[in-house]
Scaffold this motif. Structure first.
Motif, PDB file in Angstrom:
ATOM      1  N   LEU A 157       0.829  -1.213   0.000  1.00  0.00           N
ATOM      2  CA  LEU A 157       0.000   0.000   0.000  1.00  0.00           C
ATOM      3  C   LEU A 157       0.859   1.258   0.000  1.00  0.00           C
ATOM      4  CD1 LEU A 157      -2.914  -0.983   2.391  1.00  0.00           C
ATOM      5  CD2 LEU A 157      -2.734  -1.264  -0.092  1.00  0.00           C
ATOM      6  N   ASP A 186       0.699   4.299  -2.605  1.00  0.00           N
ATOM      7  CA  ASP A 186       0.594   5.664  -2.080  1.00  0.00           C
ATOM      8  C   ASP A 186       1.717   6.564  -2.629  1.00  0.00           C
ATOM      9  OD1 ASP A 186      -0.543   7.501   0.122  1.00  0.00           O
ATOM     10  OD2 ASP A 186       1.576   7.424   0.655  1.00  0.00           O
ATOM     11  N   VAL A 226      -7.979   0.164   4.250  1.00  0.00           N
ATOM     12  CA  VAL A 226      -6.842  -0.370   5.024  1.00  0.00           C
ATOM     13  C   VAL A 226      -7.384  -1.119   6.247  1.00  0.00           C
ATOM     14  CG1 VAL A 226      -4.687   0.159   6.236  1.00  0.00           C
ATOM     15  CG2 VAL A 226      -5.404   1.603   4.325  1.00  0.00           C
ATOM     16  N   THR A 286     -15.405  -0.699  11.537  1.00  0.00           N
ATOM     17  CA  THR A 286     -14.096  -0.761  10.873  1.00  0.00           C
ATOM     18  C   THR A 286     -13.846   0.522  10.088  1.00  0.00           C
ATOM     19  OG1 THR A 286     -14.283  -3.156  10.703  1.00  0.00           O
ATOM     20  CG2 THR A 286     -12.724  -2.097   9.221  1.00  0.00           C
ATOM     21  N   LEU A 298      -8.617   8.144  11.817  1.00  0.00           N
ATOM     22  CA  LEU A 298      -7.178   8.392  11.631  1.00  0.00           C
ATOM     23  C   LEU A 298      -6.922   9.301  10.441  1.00  0.00           C
ATOM     24  CD1 LEU A 298      -5.586   4.831  12.070  1.00  0.00           C
ATOM     25  CD2 LEU A 298      -5.935   6.592  13.782  1.00  0.00           C
ATOM     26  N   GLN A 299      -7.579   9.010   9.328  1.00  0.00           N
ATOM     27  CA  GLN A 299      -7.312   9.762   8.105  1.00  0.00           C
ATOM     28  C   GLN A 299      -7.766  11.214   8.231  1.00  0.00           C
ATOM     29  OE1 GLN A 299      -5.506   8.367   5.750  1.00  0.00           O
ATOM     30  NE2 GLN A 299      -5.437  10.268   4.564  1.00  0.00           N
ATOM     31  N   ASN A 355      -5.375  13.215  10.315  1.00  0.00           N
ATOM     32  CA  ASN A 355      -4.171  13.561   9.543  1.00  0.00           C
ATOM     33  C   ASN A 355      -4.440  14.704   8.574  1.00  0.00           C
ATOM     34  OD1 ASN A 355      -2.682  11.583  10.762  1.00  0.00           O
ATOM     35  ND2 ASN A 355      -2.739  10.147   9.054  1.00  0.00           N
ATOM     36  N   TYR A 407     -15.369  -0.722  18.070  1.00  0.00           N
ATOM     37  CA  TYR A 407     -14.505  -1.648  17.315  1.00  0.00           C
ATOM     38  C   TYR A 407     -13.463  -2.256  18.250  1.00  0.00           C
ATOM     39  CZ  TYR A 407     -11.219  -3.551  13.909  1.00  0.00           C
ATOM     40  OH  TYR A 407     -10.390  -4.404  13.211  1.00  0.00           O
ATOM     41  N   VAL A 444      -3.768  -1.676  17.180  1.00  0.00           N
ATOM     42  CA  VAL A 444      -4.804  -0.756  16.680  1.00  0.00           C
ATOM     43  C   VAL A 444      -5.060   0.418  17.624  1.00  0.00           C
ATOM     44  CG1 VAL A 444      -5.938  -2.640  15.410  1.00  0.00           C
ATOM     45  CG2 VAL A 444      -6.948  -1.818  17.508  1.00  0.00           C
TER      46      VAL A 444
HETATM   47  C1  RWZ Z   1      -7.277  -1.144  12.528  1.00  0.00           C
HETATM   48  C2  RWZ Z   1      -9.636  -1.362  11.684  1.00  0.00           C
HETATM   49  C3  RWZ Z   1      -4.324   2.038   9.772  1.00  0.00           C
HETATM   50  C4  RWZ Z   1      -8.271   0.533  10.996  1.00  0.00           C
HETATM   51  C5  RWZ Z   1      -5.643   3.601   8.452  1.00  0.00           C
HETATM   52  C6  RWZ Z   1      -7.063   1.362  10.858  1.00  0.00           C
HETATM   53  C7  RWZ Z   1      -4.454   4.443   8.188  1.00  0.00           C
HETATM   54  C8  RWZ Z   1      -3.850   6.585   7.374  1.00  0.00           C
HETATM   55  C9  RWZ Z   1      -2.637   6.360   6.515  1.00  0.00           C
HETATM   56  C10 RWZ Z   1      -6.853   1.690   9.397  1.00  0.00           C
HETATM   57  C11 RWZ Z   1       0.475   2.793   3.659  1.00  0.00           C
HETATM   58  C12 RWZ Z   1      -0.182   4.052   5.738  1.00  0.00           C
HETATM   59  C13 RWZ Z   1       0.499   5.267   3.655  1.00  0.00           C
HETATM   60  C14 RWZ Z   1      -1.891   2.839   4.473  1.00  0.00           C
HETATM   61  C15 RWZ Z   1      -1.237   4.028   2.377  1.00  0.00           C
HETATM   62  N1  RWZ Z   1      -4.774   5.515   7.344  1.00  0.00           N
HETATM   63  N2  RWZ Z   1      -2.884   5.664   5.293  1.00  0.00           N
HETATM   64  C16 RWZ Z   1      -8.372  -0.612  11.706  1.00  0.00           C
HETATM   65  C17 RWZ Z   1      -5.599   2.489   9.181  1.00  0.00           C
HETATM   66  C18 RWZ Z   1      -0.458   2.802   4.912  1.00  0.00           C
HETATM   67  C19 RWZ Z   1       0.217   4.034   2.827  1.00  0.00           C
HETATM   68  C20 RWZ Z   1      -0.415   5.283   4.889  1.00  0.00           C
HETATM   69  C21 RWZ Z   1      -2.133   4.064   3.597  1.00  0.00           C
HETATM   70  C22 RWZ Z   1      -1.841   5.352   4.364  1.00  0.00           C
END
Ligand code: RWZ
Length: 371
Positions: A64, A68, A175, A200, A207-208, A211, A272, A285
């Motif tokens: 991923l 990205d 994700v 989920t 998080l997104q 950011n 969750y 998480v």
């Molecule tokens: C654990 C159910 C980690 C949800 C989202 C959490 C992260 C922000 C960053 C889901 C590689 C990190 C750069 C994935 C593409 N979103 N997103 C549960 C979660 C990874 C690149 C960065 C995305 C991006």
């Protein structure tokens, strides 16, 4: 019954034995090198997981991250970018594939230059995990391509709140969906979560969105706009005005509205986390979620977000890491603390005062109702 299941669960400790994945092979060693290069913090939290999940989830991350890195690079023409994003899933089957056309300033260009390492290790993981990675890569790549295409026709490609949430779905909701499927394979979450996909989704959205709020200045400087026009147009005439000190009050009201939008996910994030049945997954998480609520409090009513990239302090981060590695009750206490701080900073001068007041009350009462 839902509340009862939250109160009753007990956690067990992760096994003392943890194998050292960097001792396995050259390509695997390199994958861990690219991981540390692209994200020190992810490289750290991934170690919390059950050892069997570490390599598959590292591969998921690197794939991923590769995607990205293509999406992020504004020096790649749309003509080249769109098919790359749409077909990134097929790259995973191409032995030796690498990509060296990223701009020299693209921070993760090295990962794509050495993507053959990722492809080699991807082939070696359990097929059930490979299927999840392929599925999410295909969906995310197509979502990113649609979005990049849209940007060609219109600079404000995030017009409505719906557009904003759809973008967050592609880059974060998906994700979380993939991660939940990894955890389900091992029985580390209650299988009932598959009947509540919105929990989920909220994990990723929270998080997104946090950011996107924090990075507004950095993204603006790099010619990217993720704040939805539907929200900022209520406060300023032009997006640029958010960064003009003359319009500071309007910009802060605008940021409050977008913080309020993100706060709506807090309850579902807790619900969750209540379904997780394994300590390593819980810590993995909960750490990002605790950092997100602390970041949301930091950006709330903070004019500095329009000048620079604000960050929670090292001391605060250290405390959050400790607290979120415990249990749901401790993480709820963290959420409550930061929601109370947001509540206290809320001002009747803010057009969203009432909305924020109601939202904070609701989260505080929700947490109090379970403990
Ligand atoms: C654990 C159910 C980690 C949800 C989202 C959490 C992260 C922000 C960053 C889901 C590689 C990190 C750069 C994935 C593409 N979103 N997103 C549960 C979660 C990874 C690149 C960065 C995305 C991006």
């Amino acid at each position: 019954n839902q509340l009862r299941s939250i109160i009753q669960w007990k956690m067990w400790h992760k096994p003392a034995y943890t194998r050292d994945p960097s001792k396995e092979s050259v390509t695997l060693k390199n994958c861990f090198k690219w991981l540390k290069l692209t994200s020190r913090s992810f490289a750290m939290v991934v170690q919390e997981l059950n050892p069997d999940l570490v390599i598959p989830i590292v591969m998921y991350y690197l794939v991923l991250r590769g995607l990205d890195t293509i999406e992020d690079d504004m020096t790649i023409s749309l003509q080249e970018k769109e098919p790359l994003l749409r077909n990134f899933e097929s790259v995973l089957e191409k032995d030796g594939w690498t990509y060296n056309k990223n701009g020299p300033n693209e921070k993760d260009r090295e990962l794509l230059v050495h993507f053959n390492d990722v492809i080699a290790e991807f082939k070696l993981i359990d097929p059930k995990y490979r299927d999840i990675i392929r599925d999410i890569t295909q969906k995310m790549g197509n979502g990113m391509a649609d979005y990049a295409n849209n940007a060609k026709h219109n600079i404000n490609n995030v017009n409505t709140v719906r557009d904003y949430e759809l973008y967050c779905h592609y880059v974060a909701g998906l994700v979380g969906d993939g991660l939940t499927r990894f955890f389900m394979e091992r029985g580390f979450v209650n299988p009932g979560v598959s009947r509540r996909p919105e929990f989920t989704e909220s994990m990723g959205q929270f998080l997104q969105k946090t950011n996107i709020i924090r990075d507004v200045r950095e993204d603006f400087d790099e010619k990217r706009r993720f704040w939805p026009k539907e929200i900022w147009l209520k406060h300023v005439d032009k997006f640029e005005d958010l960064f003009d000190p003359k319009h500071r009050e309007a910009a802060l009201s605008c940021s409050s509205e977008i913080v309020l939008n993100a706060l709506r996910h807090a309850d579902e994030c807790i619900l969750y986390m209540a379904e997780i049945k394994e300590q390593g997954v819980f810590t993995f998480v909960a750490i990002p979620q605790a950092m997100a609520i602390a970041t949301l409090e930091l950006v709330f009513q903070n004019p500095r977000i329009f000048e620079t990239n604000v960050k929670i302090t090292r001391g605060e981060t250290a405390q959050l890491l400790i607290e979120s590695s415990q249990d749901l009750q401790t993480v709820c206490a963290v959420f409550k603390k930061y929601v109370q701080r947001i509540h206290m900073k809320n001002s009747p001068k803010d057009p969203n005062f009432l909305g924020i007041d109601i939202s904070c009350n609701k989260i505080e009462q929700f947490i109090e109702s379970i403990y």
